[in-house]
Design an enzyme around this catalytic site. Structure first.
Site, PDB file in Angstrom:
ATOM      1  N   ASN A 100     -10.121  -0.040   0.312  1.00 40.03           N
ATOM      2  CA  ASN A 100      -8.659   0.057   0.291  1.00 40.03           C
ATOM      3  C   ASN A 100      -8.151  -0.464  -1.061  1.00 40.03           C
ATOM      4  O   ASN A 100      -8.184  -1.668  -1.307  1.00 40.03           O
ATOM      5  CB  ASN A 100      -8.091  -0.767   1.454  1.00 40.03           C
ATOM      6  N   CYS A 148       0.826  -1.227   0.000  1.00 43.61           N
ATOM      7  CA  CYS A 148       0.000   0.000   0.000  1.00 43.61           C
ATOM      8  C   CYS A 148       0.854   1.269   0.000  1.00 43.61           C
ATOM      9  O   CYS A 148       0.316   2.365  -0.187  1.00 43.61           O
ATOM     10  CB  CYS A 148      -0.932   0.012   1.189  1.00 43.61           C
ATOM     11  N   HIS A 172      -3.223   7.304   2.588  1.00 45.11           N
ATOM     12  CA  HIS A 172      -3.670   5.989   2.123  1.00 45.11           C
ATOM     13  C   HIS A 172      -5.047   5.707   2.720  1.00 45.11           C
ATOM     14  O   HIS A 172      -5.282   5.950   3.907  1.00 45.11           O
ATOM     15  CB  HIS A 172      -2.659   4.926   2.540  1.00 45.11           C
TER      16      HIS A 172
HETATM   17  N1  ACO Z   1     -18.279  -8.370   9.896  1.00 42.86           N
HETATM   18  C1  ACO Z   1     -18.739  -8.602  11.144  1.00 42.86           C
HETATM   19  N2  ACO Z   1     -17.921  -8.926  12.166  1.00 42.86           N
HETATM   20  C2  ACO Z   1     -16.608  -9.015  11.908  1.00 42.86           C
HETATM   21  C3  ACO Z   1     -16.070  -8.796  10.617  1.00 42.86           C
HETATM   22  C4  ACO Z   1     -16.971  -8.458   9.594  1.00 42.86           C
HETATM   23  N3  ACO Z   1     -16.580  -8.217   8.340  1.00 42.86           N
HETATM   24  N4  ACO Z   1     -14.729  -8.965  10.667  1.00 42.86           N
HETATM   25  C5  ACO Z   1     -14.411  -9.248  11.934  1.00 42.86           C
HETATM   26  N5  ACO Z   1     -15.550  -9.297  12.689  1.00 42.86           N
HETATM   27  C6  ACO Z   1     -15.693  -9.582  14.119  1.00 42.86           C
HETATM   28  C7  ACO Z   1     -14.509 -10.327  14.677  1.00 42.86           C
HETATM   29  O1  ACO Z   1     -14.674 -11.720  14.476  1.00 42.86           O
HETATM   30  C8  ACO Z   1     -14.563  -9.929  16.128  1.00 42.86           C
HETATM   31  O2  ACO Z   1     -15.541 -10.723  16.753  1.00 42.86           O
HETATM   32  P1  ACO Z   1     -15.307 -11.282  18.252  1.00 42.86           P
HETATM   33  O3  ACO Z   1     -15.159 -10.060  19.115  1.00 42.86           O
HETATM   34  O4  ACO Z   1     -16.539 -12.072  18.506  1.00 42.86           O
HETATM   35  O5  ACO Z   1     -14.045 -12.075  18.172  1.00 42.86           O
HETATM   36  C9  ACO Z   1     -15.075  -8.509  16.112  1.00 42.86           C
HETATM   37  O6  ACO Z   1     -15.701  -8.335  14.829  1.00 42.86           O
HETATM   38  C10 ACO Z   1     -14.003  -7.456  16.295  1.00 42.86           C
HETATM   39  O7  ACO Z   1     -12.921  -7.733  15.406  1.00 42.86           O
HETATM   40  P2  ACO Z   1     -11.639  -6.853  15.361  1.00 42.86           P
HETATM   41  O8  ACO Z   1     -10.666  -7.434  14.375  1.00 42.86           O
HETATM   42  O9  ACO Z   1     -11.128  -6.599  16.749  1.00 42.86           O
HETATM   43  O10 ACO Z   1     -12.244  -5.472  14.772  1.00 42.86           O
HETATM   44  P3  ACO Z   1     -11.541  -4.089  14.625  1.00 42.86           P
HETATM   45  O11 ACO Z   1     -12.406  -3.046  15.206  1.00 42.86           O
HETATM   46  O12 ACO Z   1     -10.108  -4.144  15.054  1.00 42.86           O
HETATM   47  O13 ACO Z   1     -11.540  -3.850  13.044  1.00 42.86           O
HETATM   48  C11 ACO Z   1     -10.193  -4.026  11.042  1.00 42.86           C
HETATM   49  C12 ACO Z   1     -10.901  -4.786  12.165  1.00 42.86           C
HETATM   50  C13 ACO Z   1     -11.203  -3.181  10.334  1.00 42.86           C
HETATM   51  C14 ACO Z   1      -9.598  -5.047  10.085  1.00 42.86           C
HETATM   52  C15 ACO Z   1      -9.092  -3.136  11.662  1.00 42.86           C
HETATM   53  O14 ACO Z   1      -8.296  -3.889  12.543  1.00 42.86           O
HETATM   54  C16 ACO Z   1      -8.198  -2.519  10.619  1.00 42.86           C
HETATM   55  O15 ACO Z   1      -8.617  -1.676   9.860  1.00 42.86           O
HETATM   56  N6  ACO Z   1      -6.892  -2.891  10.577  1.00 42.86           N
HETATM   57  C17 ACO Z   1      -5.959  -2.310   9.657  1.00 42.86           C
HETATM   58  C18 ACO Z   1      -6.084  -2.938   8.303  1.00 42.86           C
HETATM   59  C19 ACO Z   1      -5.262  -2.171   7.296  1.00 42.86           C
HETATM   60  O16 ACO Z   1      -5.199  -0.970   7.373  1.00 42.86           O
HETATM   61  N7  ACO Z   1      -4.593  -2.828   6.354  1.00 42.86           N
HETATM   62  C20 ACO Z   1      -3.801  -2.036   5.436  1.00 42.86           C
HETATM   63  C21 ACO Z   1      -2.677  -2.740   4.964  1.00 42.86           C
HETATM   64  S1  ACO Z   1      -3.151  -3.559   3.522  1.00 42.86           S
HETATM   65  C22 ACO Z   1      -1.782  -3.820   2.531  1.00 42.86           C
HETATM   66  O17 ACO Z   1      -0.678  -3.449   2.794  1.00 42.86           O
HETATM   67  C23 ACO Z   1      -1.987  -4.641   1.305  1.00 42.86           C
END
Ligand code: ACO
Length: 328
Positions: free
Chosen positions: A285, A114, A255
């Site tokens: 993204n 990214c 980004h």
């Molecule tokens: N729909 C519903 N529930 C979901 C989903 C979904 N799509 N995905 C995860 N959950 C659930 C999980 O299972 C978890 O449930 P649990 O509490 O029962 O275990 C709960 O939601 C919370 O999950 P978290 O992973 O803690 O959610 P968080 O608020 O941290 O958000 C996210 C997750 C959006 C992925 C966040 O961590 C994020 O944005 N991370 C950064 C990602 C990023 O920026 N990547 C860029 C690099 S990409 C590259 O270089 C190619």
């Protein structure tokens, strides 16, 4: 007199097909409320079988060349930031160089996930400032929806596809152009986000690849923690190296991975909301494409004006991150 690398034209392309959160919730156990509140994403454009890094890059590049007035035949270099190139080799930049008729250009791809566009701009600027190149085409393109696991709700809701392109030219005696870049990395974080099968360690179909993840793996919480710290640091570093402060920034084009990450950077830099470009709601993204698409959309909307101080920042798998500071 010193030479600057000035952005002379911008362009972008996204696939036609739109996938909404509501439609995604018929495919995996998710819903619009969860996706929007955690990421800021409402929909994304996703590639069809006919779309590739090359096809999207070609449209974005043609738009950027037309916008710049630079002829493809005058390009000295074609740089493509991508981790989803058409093939393992040759590079997507070579396919693009040929299709554009950039007959005197060198061509190479930059693999910085990214942050691929940030790294590519830094490369192009160094080539131009050193006198090695006069006109450089830089493309950021990714089609991560082709390599994600569509049954994994923690990753498949995040990504969209697209390409963005800029043309940079050498100018003398101008204060407009790329002012500074910072590039950073921490390979110890490779374990947090990767696509491990298909390279020389775990070749496709090999015994070593058996049982391994064949698509994008991401520890979202770790990447989130890293991103929040890293992008603020990179922005402050590039500004300090240019002798500037955040209040001098006219437009911030970060980004587009997650609105909460963008918001944390905005708060750390103390920027008003109207100075931050956001399209993650419409595009998700798009990896290396997100910043150049943002620049291209901002230009088309009349938001970007000559002389503005534009701050761009990216982060991604590697881990890698970095920022470019531009006087538009
Ligand atoms: N729909 C519903 N529930 C979901 C989903 C979904 N799509 N995905 C995860 N959950 C659930 C999980 O299972 C978890 O449930 P649990 O509490 O029962 O275990 C709960 O939601 C919370 O999950 P978290 O992973 O803690 O959610 P968080 O608020 O941290 O958000 C996210 C997750 C959006 C992925 C966040 O961590 C994020 O944005 N991370 C950064 C990602 C990023 O920026 N990547 C860029 C690099 S990409 C590259 O270089 C190619």
């Amino acid at each position: 007199m010193s030479i600057r690398a000035r952005i002379e034209g911008v362009g972008h392309a996204v696939p036609a097909r739109i996938l909404t959160n509501d439609e995604l919730s018929t495919m995996v156990d998710t819903n619009d409320e969860w996706i929007f509140s955690r990421t800021g994403i409402r929909q994304r454009h996703i590639a069809g079988p006919e779309d590739t890094a090359f096809t999207l890059s070609l449209v974005a590049a043609q738009n950027a060349l037309a916008n710049s007035g630079v002829a493809a035949a005058d390009l000295d270099l074609v740089i493509v930031g991508t981790v989803t190139g058409d093939m393992q080799f040759p590079s997507t930049s070579c396919l693009l160089q040929d299709a554009l008729g950039a007959t005197k250009a060198g061509a190479f791809d930059v693999g910085a996930a990214c942050a691929g566009f940030i790294y590519s701009i830094a490369n192009a600027t160094a080539m131009i400032e050193s006198g090695m190149a006069k006109h450089v085409l830089v493309v950021g393109v990714d089609l991560l929806t082709k390599i994600i696991d569509w049954t994994d709700r923690s990753t498949c809701v995040l990504f969209g596809d697209g390409a963005g392109a800029v043309v940079l030219s050498a100018v003398e005696g101008s204060d407009r152009g790329v002012l500074k870049s910072v590039l950073l990395s921490d390979g110890s974080g490779a374990k947090h986000i990767h696509n491990e099968v298909g390279g020389s360690r775990y070749p496709h179909g090999s015994p070593q690849a058996e049982g391994r993840c064949h698509s994008v793996y991401m520890n979202g919480n770790e990447v989130y923690r890293f991103a929040v710290q890293a992008i603020g640091d990179a922005c402050l570093k590039v500004l300090a190296e240019a002798g500037m402060t955040p209040d001098q920034v006219d437009l911030f084009v970060p980004h587009q991975a997650n609105i909460r990450i963008i918001e944390s950077a905005r708060e750390r830099l103390n920027l008003p909301k109207e100075k931050v470009f956001v399209n993650v709601d419409r595009l998700g993204n798009t990896s290396a494409a997100s910043i150049p698409i943002g620049l291209s959309e901002a230009a088309a909307q009349g938001v970007l004006k000559p002389g503005m101080i534009v701050l761009t920042v990216g982060f991604g798998a590697g881990l890698v991150w970095g920022a470019n500071l531009i006087r538009w």
